[in-house]
Design an enzyme around this catalytic site. Structure first.
Site, PDB file in Angstrom:
ATOM      1  N   CYS A 190       0.376   9.235  -6.490  1.00 15.53           N
ATOM      2  CA  CYS A 190       0.956   8.953  -7.811  1.00 15.53           C
ATOM      3  C   CYS A 190       0.409   9.873  -8.898  1.00 15.53           C
ATOM      4  CB  CYS A 190       0.733   7.488  -8.179  1.00 15.53           C
ATOM      5  SG  CYS A 190       1.577   6.380  -7.038  1.00 15.53           S
ATOM      6  N   HIS A 198       1.694   6.735 -15.548  1.00 15.95           N
ATOM      7  CA  HIS A 198       2.357   6.512 -14.262  1.00 15.95           C
ATOM      8  C   HIS A 198       2.937   5.100 -14.274  1.00 15.95           C
ATOM      9  CE1 HIS A 198       3.273   5.960 -10.148  1.00 15.95           C
ATOM     10  NE2 HIS A 198       2.239   5.167  -9.908  1.00 15.95           N
ATOM     11  N   ASN A 212       8.087   1.879  -8.995  1.00 20.67           N
ATOM     12  CA  ASN A 212       7.066   2.915  -8.910  1.00 20.67           C
ATOM     13  C   ASN A 212       7.622   4.065  -8.059  1.00 20.67           C
ATOM     14  OD1 ASN A 212       4.875   4.506  -8.237  1.00 20.67           O
ATOM     15  ND2 ASN A 212       3.489   2.791  -7.834  1.00 20.67           N
TER      16      ASN A 212
END
Ligand code: COA
Length: 332
Positions: free
Chosen positions: A113, A259, A289
Site C-alpha cells: 500500500c 492511503h 482499499n
C-alpha cells in the site's frame, strides 16, 4: 536542486461495481458490519479478462494527455503494484510496450500500500540527479484476483478493490513540486499482512502438492487489529516527518491524501493529530482499499473536485504490508 513537478494525473477503475449487499450474497457478512468497521460502501472488481496492466494503461494515457507530453518523451516508468498480471516480468514492461515508449528504464516496485509513494520517491530521485527527464509513475492493482471471496476470507475480501492511478513527473524549480519524501519499513511484523505464495520459501513454491495441501498460502492474510494499531501510529509519524522537513505546520497544509485503507483509521489519525477530519481526503467509501492505487486515485478525485489549487501544500501518506510507511510533501 530542482524539485520534480507533477504535470499530469489520471486514474481508471473497473466498471464492475460490487456493493456490500452483493458481498453478503456470496459470504457471511453484512452492509452494517462492513460500513461500521471500515466506512466502505462499494468497491470495483476487475472482470475475469481484466488485469492490473489494463487499469494501468488507461490511467497512464489520461496522465500523459493531461501532461501534454509525447510517449517518446518518457524515459522512466515505475509501477507500484503487488498484483502484476504475471509473476514476472512486471506491469512496467507491459506499459512500455502498450504505450509505445522508447526502450527506456521500466520496473515494478513492490511496497504494497506504500507502493505509489515509494515509486514517486524513486522517480523523484532519478529526476533530481538528471538521469531521467520525464517519469511515468503508476500505482495499479487487481488485488481482488487473489482474495478468497468466501466466508473464510471475508475479513480481507470486504476491504479490497481494484484500480490504477498515474502521474507524469518532470523537473521543475526549487520552490514547488515534490518538496520531500520519507520512506520506512519494519519487517519484523511482516506476517501481520502478507501472502506467502507463490514464493521461493519451501511450502510456497508452485507445485501441485503445495497448492493442494496449502491453498491458503496463495491468498492474503491479515491480523486486522495489529494492522490498525500500527497504522494509527505510523501515519501521524510520517506526516509529521514531512512537516518538520519542510518547516511547515499542519495548518499550512491544504489537504492530506492518506492511503485509503479504512475510514476509522483516517478518523483516528486526524484525532491523534488534533486536526479536523476534513483535512484528510477520503474516497474509500466507493473504492475500498486499492493498495498502491489508492493514493493516486484519491489525488485525481481530490483535484477533479477542486480541492487542490495551484500553490497548495498537500501531503501524501501511506501505510501497508511490510510494514512499510511513507510520505511525500508536494507544493502543487
Ligand atoms: N463480515 C462479518 N464478520 C466479520 C467479517 C466480515 N467481513 N470479517 C471478520 N468478521 C468477524 C470475525 O470473524 C470476528 O468474529 P468473532 O468475534 O466471532 O471471532 C469479528 O468479526 C471481529 O470483529 P471485530 O473485532 O469487531 O473486528 P475489528 O473491529 O478488528 O475490525 C477490521 C476488523 C479488519 C475491519 C479492522 O481490524 C481493520 O480495519 N483493520 C485494519 C485493516 C486494514 O486497513 N488493512 C489494510 C492496511 S493497508
Amino acid at each position: 536542486m530542482n524539485n520534480s513537478i507533477i504535470k499530469g494525473i489520471g486514474y481508471h477503475v473497473p466498471s464492475q461495481v460490487v456493493t456490500n449487499d452483493d458481498l453478503s450474497k456470496i459470504m457471511d457478512t453484512s452492509d452494517e458490519w462492513i460500513q461500521t468497521r471500515s466506512g466502505i460502501k462499494e468497491r470495483r472488481w476487475v472482470k475475469e479478462d481484466e488485469a492490473a496492466s489494463h487499469l494501468a494503461i488507461e490511467a497512464s494515457k489520461k496522465a500523459i494527455m493531461m501532461a501534454n507530453v509525447s510517449p517518446e518523451d518518457i524515459d522512466l516508468v515505475v509501477v507500484g503494484t503487488i498484483s502484476s498480471d504475471y509473476f514476472f516480468p512486471g506491469v512496467s514492461a507491459q506499459l512500455q510496450a502498450e504505450l509505445g515508449l522508447d526502450k527506456i528504464a521500466a520496473f515494478d516496485l513492490k511496497a504494497a500500500c506504500s507502493g505509489f509513494v515509494y515509486s514517486l520517491s524513486v522517480a523523484d530521485q532519478f529526476l533530481k540527479t538528471g538521469m531521467y527527464k520525464t517519469a511515468l509513475v503508476v500505482g495499479a492493482e487487481a488485488q481482488t484476483k487473489f482474495i478468497n471471496k468466501s466466508t473464510e476470507g471475508r475479513d480481507i475480501a470486504v476491504l479490497f478493490g481494484d484500480g490504477a492511478g498515474a502521474v507524469i513527473l518532470e523537473p521543475g524549480d526549487s520552490h514547488s513540486g515534490v518538496l520531500s519524501t520519507h520512506l520506512h519499513c519494519d519487517g519484523k511484523d511482516l506476517k501481520y499482512l502478507w501472502m506467502e505464495g507463490p514464493g521461493s520459501s519451501g511450502a510456497c513454491q508452485i507445485n501441485i502438492d503445495n497448492i493442494q495441501q496449502n491453498p491458503s498460502h496463495y491468498e492474503p492474510h491479515m491480523n486486522g487489529k495489529k494492522v490498525f494499531q500500527n497504522a494509527v501510529v505510523r501515519f501521524p509519524e510520517v506526516i509529521q516527518e514531512a512537516l518538520d522537513a519542510n518547516d511547515l505546520s499542519i495548518d499550512d497544509v491544504a489537504l492530506v491524501i492518506p492511503h485509503q485503507a479504512n475510514l476509522r483509521i483516517i478518523q483516528a489519525v486526524a484525532k491523534r493529530m488534533n486536526v479536523p477530519v476534513d483535512k484528510f481526503y477520503a474516497n474509500l467509501q466507493r473504492y475500498g482499499n486499492t493498495t498502491a492505487a489508492s493514493i493516486p486515485i484519491a489525488l485525481c478525485e481530490a483535484y477533479n473536485e477542486g480541492k487542490i489549487s495551484k500553490g497548495d501544500i498537500i501531503i501524501l501518506a501511506a501505510f501497508g504490508a511490510g510494514f512499510t510507511w511513507a510520505s511525500a510533501a508536494i507544493k502543487w
